[in-house]
Scaffold this active site. Structure first.
Site, mmCIF file in Angstrom:
data_model
loop_
_atom_site.group_PDB
_atom_site.id
_atom_site.type_symbol
_atom_site.label_atom_id
_atom_site.label_comp_id
_atom_site.label_asym_id
_atom_site.label_seq_id
_atom_site.Cartn_x
_atom_site.Cartn_y
_atom_site.Cartn_z
ATOM 1 N N LYS A 72 54.348 91.630 83.102
ATOM 2 C CA LYS A 72 54.660 92.486 83.968
ATOM 3 C C LYS A 72 55.636 93.556 83.831
ATOM 4 O O LYS A 72 56.569 94.577 83.789
ATOM 5 C CB LYS A 72 53.966 93.176 85.111
ATOM 6 C CG LYS A 72 52.197 93.263 84.684
ATOM 7 C CD LYS A 72 51.800 93.016 86.851
ATOM 8 C CE LYS A 72 50.154 92.736 86.059
ATOM 9 N NZ LYS A 72 49.631 93.062 87.582
ATOM 10 N N LYS A 78 43.614 91.537 77.519
ATOM 11 C CA LYS A 78 42.432 92.142 78.404
ATOM 12 C C LYS A 78 42.107 93.155 79.773
ATOM 13 O O LYS A 78 43.381 94.025 79.365
ATOM 14 C CB LYS A 78 42.819 91.057 79.988
ATOM 15 C CG LYS A 78 42.426 90.841 81.217
ATOM 16 C CD LYS A 78 43.201 90.097 82.590
ATOM 17 C CE LYS A 78 44.160 91.092 83.189
ATOM 18 N NZ LYS A 78 43.120 91.503 85.118
ATOM 19 N N LYS A 93 42.865 97.664 84.811
ATOM 20 C CA LYS A 93 42.729 99.245 85.107
ATOM 21 C C LYS A 93 43.628 99.651 84.434
ATOM 22 O O LYS A 93 44.349 100.966 83.302
ATOM 23 C CB LYS A 93 43.066 99.522 86.539
ATOM 24 C CG LYS A 93 41.513 98.712 86.810
ATOM 25 C CD LYS A 93 41.369 99.082 88.637
ATOM 26 C CE LYS A 93 41.379 98.200 89.638
ATOM 27 N NZ LYS A 93 41.797 96.796 89.723
HETATM 28 N N1 AQP Z 1 39.394 92.154 82.597
HETATM 29 C C1 AQP Z 1 39.078 90.754 83.100
HETATM 30 N N2 AQP Z 1 37.779 90.079 82.858
HETATM 31 C C2 AQP Z 1 37.493 88.981 84.141
HETATM 32 N N3 AQP Z 1 37.847 89.445 85.312
HETATM 33 C C3 AQP Z 1 38.578 90.356 85.811
HETATM 34 N N4 AQP Z 1 39.249 90.803 86.237
HETATM 35 C C4 AQP Z 1 40.546 91.974 86.416
HETATM 36 N N5 AQP Z 1 40.266 92.405 84.801
HETATM 37 C C5 AQP Z 1 39.424 91.342 84.267
HETATM 38 C C6 AQP Z 1 38.613 90.481 88.162
HETATM 39 O O1 AQP Z 1 39.219 91.133 88.981
HETATM 40 C C7 AQP Z 1 39.505 91.217 89.941
HETATM 41 C C8 AQP Z 1 40.474 92.256 90.352
HETATM 42 O O2 AQP Z 1 41.357 92.614 89.627
HETATM 43 P P1 AQP Z 1 42.221 93.489 89.206
HETATM 44 O O3 AQP Z 1 42.368 94.752 90.758
HETATM 45 O O4 AQP Z 1 43.382 93.528 90.326
HETATM 46 O O5 AQP Z 1 41.909 93.774 88.139
HETATM 47 P P2 AQP Z 1 42.309 94.757 87.485
HETATM 48 O O6 AQP Z 1 42.197 95.561 86.448
HETATM 49 O O7 AQP Z 1 43.676 93.574 86.399
HETATM 50 O O8 AQP Z 1 43.778 95.759 87.636
HETATM 51 P P3 AQP Z 1 44.944 96.132 87.587
HETATM 52 O O9 AQP Z 1 45.351 96.893 88.827
HETATM 53 O O10 AQP Z 1 45.356 96.540 86.397
HETATM 54 O O11 AQP Z 1 46.160 95.424 87.754
HETATM 55 P P4 AQP Z 1 46.181 94.109 86.362
HETATM 56 O O12 AQP Z 1 47.643 94.626 85.493
HETATM 57 O O13 AQP Z 1 47.577 92.861 87.551
HETATM 58 O O14 AQP Z 1 45.450 93.419 85.623
HETATM 59 C C9 AQP Z 1 40.355 90.049 89.926
HETATM 60 O O15 AQP Z 1 38.837 88.744 90.812
HETATM 61 C C10 AQP Z 1 40.102 89.536 88.238
HETATM 62 O O16 AQP Z 1 40.575 88.042 87.928
#
Ligand code: AQP
Length: 336
Positions: free
Chosen positions: A115, A195, A198
């Site tokens: 990031k 992955k 969001k």
């Molecule tokens: N692709 C995924 N596959 C499996 N598990 C996932 N999680 C997130 N993406 C996947 C799990 O969901 C929970 C909440 O995670 P988060 O709020 O960090 O989700 P995100 O979509 O990854 O959010 P952001 O805002 O985009 O954050 P970053 O940029 O950090 O990825 C967690 O248990 C996560 O493991």
């Protein structure tokens, strides 16, 4: 397993990766453990993401994240569901843990490196993200953490942080265990590469408008080697099959894969099937979400009650931590 804790960021629309990687386990563990299943909308964490954070949207996204967890089956009268910022003890513990955490441990975190490399100016909060996560988990003395695989490295650091605290101050925190959904530890994004996340904009939203879902499914990449309809395909290299595997049992999926290998089935048909399955799968969540949206007080009241229950545990842990760290003992009222 005696107590579970997990958090989800209010940084955008909750997607299939969040649902399969985390929320499915939240619900199952919540049913088993009731008040010892503690789930948090991590709004302090959301501030560390300068791209996704939006002051105007934060409260609404916190509400949405709570709503979708409830719509997915979390019963807030049984489990504890709350917003992280309503438990300020989190930041106090985070600071105490920060004081003990080597800078190098934080700098080697893959997510931080990834990031930070995309930002012109890197907020220190981004570096601290895993310590805040450790504070969240340890504050409730959770021994099990249902998360996606992307959080495995952070959880390993949490275990080290707990171990270091216990070595310095005496046995206080359990070393929490990772709890993955083996069927979907890492859901890939609709780009078929990174992955689903969001902040990457590569998501299929659980409550996303069906027309928009179809547009995304229609454009999913196929096996790159399959250029014409008459070319045989490899289902292992097809994102469409990857997604289908989340919704269809092997006895339905296997004949479809065989057909695909023989060029006996077109990708459009598979995408139509995926679209139907996605809607069928999300329909009950959509219905409950619509009901909750019409009764927003259910969500706000759940968050309020959850905050009170979470804070009670947090205060008790912090009383213990403060004593162990050696802060001056003041009368109760002066401390709070
Ligand atoms: N692709 C995924 N596959 C499996 N598990 C996932 N999680 C997130 N993406 C996947 C799990 O969901 C929970 C909440 O995670 P988060 O709020 O960090 O989700 P995100 O979509 O990854 O959010 P952001 O805002 O985009 O954050 P970053 O940029 O950090 O990825 C967690 O248990 C996560 O493991």
């Amino acid at each position: 397993m005696t107590r579970v804790f997990s958090g989800i960021q209010p940084t955008g629309e909750i997607h299939l990766g969040n649902y399969l990687g985390a929320i499915v386990n939240y619900v199952a563990l919540g049913r088993a453990l009731g008040p010892d299943a503690i789930y948090c909308i991590v709004d302090y964490h959301a501030l560390t993401n300068p791209v996704a954070y939006d002051r105007e949207l934060l409260a609404e996204r916190t509400f949405e994240a709570a709503l979708i967890n409830m719509a997915a089956g979390l019963d807030p009268h049984s489990v504890i569901l709350f917003a992280q910022s309503s438990v300020p003890e989190t930041t106090e513990l985070c600071w105490i843990l920060t004081a003990q955490t080597p800078l190098g441990d934080l700098q080697r975190m893959t997510q931080f490196k990834d990031k930070a490399s995309k930002l012109e100016s890197v907020p220190a909060g981004l570096l601290m993200y895993p310590v805040l996560m450790a504070a969240d988990i340890l504050l409730y003395k959770a021994d099990t953490v249902p998360v996606g695989e992307d959080q495995a490295q952070h959880l390993e650091l949490t275990r080290e942080i707990a171990r270091r605290f216990n070595q310095t101050y005496g046995e206080t925190f359990p070393e929490p265990q990772l709890y993955l959904n083996p069927q979907a530890p890492r859901v890939v994004g609709i780009d078929g590469k990174s992955k689903m996340s969001k902040s990457q904009g590569n998501t299929l939203g659980i409550l996303e408008d069906p027309a928009s879902v179809w547009e995304k499914i229609r454009q999913l990449p196929d096996d790159p080697a399959r250029i014409r309809r008459s070319d045989p395909g490899d289902p292992e290299r097809s994102v469409v099959f990857k997604f289908l595997s989340y919704f269809l049992p092997p006895e339905t999926l296997t004949p479809l894969k065989e057909e695909y290998r023989k060029a006996g089935i077109g990708t459009l048909l598979l995408k139509e099937l995926l679209f139907q399955e996605y809607l069928r799968f999300t329909e009950p969540i959509r219905e409950r979400a619509a009901w909750l949206r019409a009764h927003p007080e259910e969500v706000w009241e759940a968050l309020e009650a959850g905050a009170q229950r979470a804070r009670k545990i947090a205060r008790s842990t912090m009383d213990e931590v403060r004593d162990k760290v050696g802060f001056a003992r003041l009368p109760q009222h002066a401390r709070r």
